[in-house]
Design a protein around this motif. Sequence first.
Motif, PDB file in Angstrom:
ATOM      1  N   ILE A   1      12.086   2.985  -0.285  1.00 28.20           N
ATOM      2  CA  ILE A   1      12.578   1.808  -1.456  1.00 28.20           C
ATOM      3  C   ILE A   1      10.821   1.027  -1.571  1.00 28.20           C
ATOM      4  CG2 ILE A   1      13.000  -0.447  -1.443  1.00 28.20           C
ATOM      5  CD1 ILE A   1      15.400   0.517  -0.543  1.00 28.20           C
ATOM      6  N   LYS A   2      10.924   0.668  -0.046  1.00 29.15           N
ATOM      7  CA  LYS A   2       8.886   0.115  -0.060  1.00 29.15           C
ATOM      8  C   LYS A   2       8.180   1.212  -0.786  1.00 29.15           C
ATOM      9  CE  LYS A   2       5.426  -1.443   3.811  1.00 29.15           C
ATOM     10  NZ  LYS A   2       5.186  -1.159   5.514  1.00 29.15           N
ATOM     11  N   ALA A   3       8.137   2.699  -0.332  1.00 25.53           N
ATOM     12  CA  ALA A   3       6.986   3.843  -0.203  1.00 25.53           C
ATOM     13  C   ALA A   3       7.253   3.563  -2.034  1.00 25.53           C
ATOM     14  CB  ALA A   3       7.511   4.941  -0.503  1.00 25.53           C
ATOM     15  N   ASP A   4       8.244   3.190  -2.855  1.00 26.33           N
ATOM     16  CA  ASP A   4       8.766   2.950  -4.142  1.00 26.33           C
ATOM     17  C   ASP A   4       7.750   1.923  -4.660  1.00 26.33           C
ATOM     18  OD1 ASP A   4      10.181   5.785  -3.990  1.00 26.33           O
ATOM     19  OD2 ASP A   4      11.759   4.804  -4.804  1.00 26.33           O
ATOM     20  N   ILE A   5       8.010   1.253  -4.258  1.00 23.87           N
ATOM     21  CA  ILE A   5       7.583  -0.116  -4.152  1.00 23.87           C
ATOM     22  C   ILE A   5       6.443  -0.068  -4.625  1.00 23.87           C
ATOM     23  CG2 ILE A   5       7.408  -2.598  -4.406  1.00 23.87           C
ATOM     24  CD1 ILE A   5      10.256  -2.986  -3.141  1.00 23.87           C
ATOM     25  N   ALA A   6       5.730   0.589  -3.842  1.00 24.74           N
ATOM     26  CA  ALA A   6       3.610   0.188  -3.441  1.00 24.74           C
ATOM     27  C   ALA A   6       3.724   1.387  -4.415  1.00 24.74           C
ATOM     28  CB  ALA A   6       3.837   1.772  -2.149  1.00 24.74           C
ATOM     29  N   ASN A   7       4.240   2.805  -4.761  1.00 17.94           N
ATOM     30  CA  ASN A   7       3.740   3.452  -5.581  1.00 17.94           C
ATOM     31  C   ASN A   7       3.668   2.570  -7.214  1.00 17.94           C
ATOM     32  OD1 ASN A   7       3.209   6.260  -6.971  1.00 17.94           O
ATOM     33  ND2 ASN A   7       5.156   5.739  -8.521  1.00 17.94           N
ATOM     34  N   ASP A   8       5.140   2.088  -7.733  1.00 20.93           N
ATOM     35  CA  ASP A   8       4.561   1.870  -8.316  1.00 20.93           C
ATOM     36  C   ASP A   8       3.658   0.337  -8.564  1.00 20.93           C
ATOM     37  OD1 ASP A   8       7.354   2.574  -9.718  1.00 20.93           O
ATOM     38  OD2 ASP A   8       8.213   0.934  -8.927  1.00 20.93           O
ATOM     39  N   PHE A   9       3.272  -0.116  -7.271  1.00 17.53           N
ATOM     40  CA  PHE A   9       1.751  -1.143  -7.461  1.00 17.53           C
ATOM     41  C   PHE A   9       0.650  -0.423  -7.855  1.00 17.53           C
ATOM     42  CE2 PHE A   9       4.842  -4.720  -5.045  1.00 17.53           C
ATOM     43  CZ  PHE A   9       5.540  -5.313  -6.198  1.00 17.53           C
ATOM     44  N   GLU A  10       0.356   0.267  -7.070  1.00 21.50           N
ATOM     45  CA  GLU A  10      -0.193   1.577  -7.301  1.00 21.50           C
ATOM     46  C   GLU A  10      -0.968   1.702  -8.504  1.00 21.50           C
ATOM     47  OE1 GLU A  10      -4.307   4.226  -6.782  1.00 21.50           O
ATOM     48  OE2 GLU A  10      -2.633   2.248  -5.292  1.00 21.50           O
ATOM     49  N   GLU A  11       0.508   1.780 -10.084  1.00 17.16           N
ATOM     50  CA  GLU A  11       0.738   2.046 -11.134  1.00 17.16           C
ATOM     51  C   GLU A  11      -0.365   0.606 -11.414  1.00 17.16           C
ATOM     52  OE1 GLU A  11       3.268   4.173 -12.838  1.00 17.16           O
ATOM     53  OE2 GLU A  11       3.398   5.749 -11.879  1.00 17.16           O
ATOM     54  N   SER A  12       0.215  -0.266 -11.703  1.00 14.38           N
ATOM     55  CA  SER A  12       0.442  -2.117 -11.901  1.00 14.38           C
ATOM     56  C   SER A  12      -1.137  -1.518 -12.022  1.00 14.38           C
ATOM     57  CB  SER A  12       0.841  -2.539 -11.353  1.00 14.38           C
ATOM     58  OG  SER A  12       2.542  -2.431 -11.450  1.00 14.38           O
ATOM     59  N   GLY A  13      -1.515  -1.403 -10.463  1.00 10.89           N
ATOM     60  CA  GLY A  13      -3.515  -2.022  -9.739  1.00 10.89           C
ATOM     61  C   GLY A  13      -3.930  -1.155 -10.477  1.00 10.89           C
ATOM     62  N   MET A  14      -4.125   0.752 -10.813  1.00 12.25           N
ATOM     63  CA  MET A  14      -4.963   0.704 -11.289  1.00 12.25           C
ATOM     64  C   MET A  14      -4.850   1.038 -13.413  1.00 12.25           C
ATOM     65  SD  MET A  14      -6.743   2.996 -10.113  1.00 12.25           S
ATOM     66  CE  MET A  14      -7.545   4.378 -11.428  1.00 12.25           C
ATOM     67  N   ALA A  15      -3.885  -0.383 -13.664  1.00 11.33           N
ATOM     68  CA  ALA A  15      -3.271   0.173 -15.272  1.00 11.33           C
ATOM     69  C   ALA A  15      -4.305  -1.814 -14.936  1.00 11.33           C
ATOM     70  CB  ALA A  15      -1.719  -0.192 -15.715  1.00 11.33           C
ATOM     71  N   LYS A  16      -4.293  -2.455 -14.413  1.00 10.75           N
ATOM     72  CA  LYS A  16      -5.200  -3.458 -14.092  1.00 10.75           C
ATOM     73  C   LYS A  16      -6.526  -3.307 -14.323  1.00 10.75           C
ATOM     74  CE  LYS A  16      -6.533  -7.528 -14.366  1.00 10.75           C
ATOM     75  NZ  LYS A  16      -7.434  -8.661 -14.604  1.00 10.75           N
ATOM     76  N   PHE A  17      -7.116  -2.578 -13.454  1.00 12.09           N
ATOM     77  CA  PHE A  17      -8.426  -2.146 -12.968  1.00 12.09           C
ATOM     78  C   PHE A  17      -8.930  -1.158 -14.712  1.00 12.09           C
ATOM     79  CE2 PHE A  17     -11.764   1.327 -12.311  1.00 12.09           C
ATOM     80  CZ  PHE A  17     -11.954   0.966 -11.817  1.00 12.09           C
ATOM     81  N   GLY A  18      -8.534  -0.290 -15.017  1.00 12.31           N
ATOM     82  CA  GLY A  18      -7.711   0.263 -16.695  1.00 12.31           C
ATOM     83  C   GLY A  18      -8.613  -0.856 -17.397  1.00 12.31           C
TER      84      GLY A  18
END
Length: 458
Positions: free
Chosen positions: A289-306
């Motif tokens: 679950i932690k890994a899945d959350i981190a993966n989702d957050f990584e996408e959110s972080g990259m979306a913000k970076f974009g």
Amino acid sequence: MNISKDRIDDLNLTVSVEIDKADYEPKVNEVLRDYRRKANMPGFRPGKVPEGLVRKMYGKAVLVDEINKLVSESLQKYITDEQLHVLGDPLPKTSGEELDWEIGNAYTFDFEMGLAPKVDVKLSKKDKIAKYQIIVDKDLINKHIENYTARFGQFVETEKVVDFKEKLTGDIVRLDSDNQPTEGGPAAEGRSVLLSLIKDENHKKPFKNAKVGDEIVFNLSETFPNDWEIASVLQKKNKEDVGDISGSMFRFSVKTIEKFQNAELDQELFDKVFGEGSVKSAEEFEERIKADIANDFEESGMAKFGYDAREYLSNKINPSLPEEFLRKWLKAANKEISDETFEKEFPAFLKSMKWDLISQAIAKENDFKVEEEEIIDFAKESTKRQFAQYGMTNFPDEALTNYAMNTLKEEKNIRQIVSQVVDKKVINAVYEAVDAPVKEITLDDFNKMIYPESEAND
């Protein structure tokens, strides 16, 4: 035919297309001959309609149509041959005088064109754009675990109402002034009542400590003020089928009492969420679950970076645009839009176009290409995210592939995915080229940054 251009400045030019009789007459004659062969007019045998009559009836329309085709094709070929990077579409310039459409005349057509500027994107570590990393804390993990146990929980029978989280099942009937069932109802058997829907404390009283076999008398319309709740209890499709029950008392005969119980944190739950045998302990479940959350957050972080990268580069490079031409072109293409709406949306259009030019320059510099496998993978990942929104996290790969391939049957979906894949590659290229310091941030603070209170209250 002669095509010439008059460059007004770096972003604007006029193209003139000169057409004489020899350019269009053979094709016009060919079309008119075909009309004559197919014409079916009273008084004439098929194919024997006089040529002069056909020309009189159809000549002008055919001339206009063929010249329009010729001009359009010639103009497009000229743009390609001259390697003109045109923004929008060429706009015809009109003199205000009506053309004399007659076979044999020569014609000149002038077009305005807006040109894309040359965009040179130079990125280095001197360019600094922050990358946000959302912290995955214990509370977030526990909330996800709670959601999973609730999602796969079930109602189990219990003895009596304790905390109004129970579900009662039984028969309901409308009562008259003598507390007797009214003829014609409404009434229903085997209906369920979710006590959690009762919000008013006074209306909870008739159900307090209720047990199987009890008969509860209550005001249905006051206890459940929402029309859909009342219709559901009485097994009706909508409010109109229920009729007027305001002030009426109902009797509910309790047959069963059930209470929702979250699923146990055991192997059965692990298998339902992540697939059989993928997770074998509570510790592994938590880590997954932690890994899945981190993966989702990584996408959110990259979306913000974009988003930040687009803002940063658009302001830094700020390519010039033929704004007056684009304004005229957009107005011509969107005549139904009011002036007020147009002026409000035009700056956003210019901003979007500037980023498109920057993005294209980065893609060209890096020679980005999109392979078929990338398109399929992107479609599968998008499908997977859509299913996950509905709690379907353990979806077979074969089924994902089938859904993705169905999506790719439409050409517009393929084009959209290709655009998204290229955009993702562009943002990744920017991320690799610039200085992107990682800033840790809580989910609450990240959400406040993405959705400021001022916007949320609009």
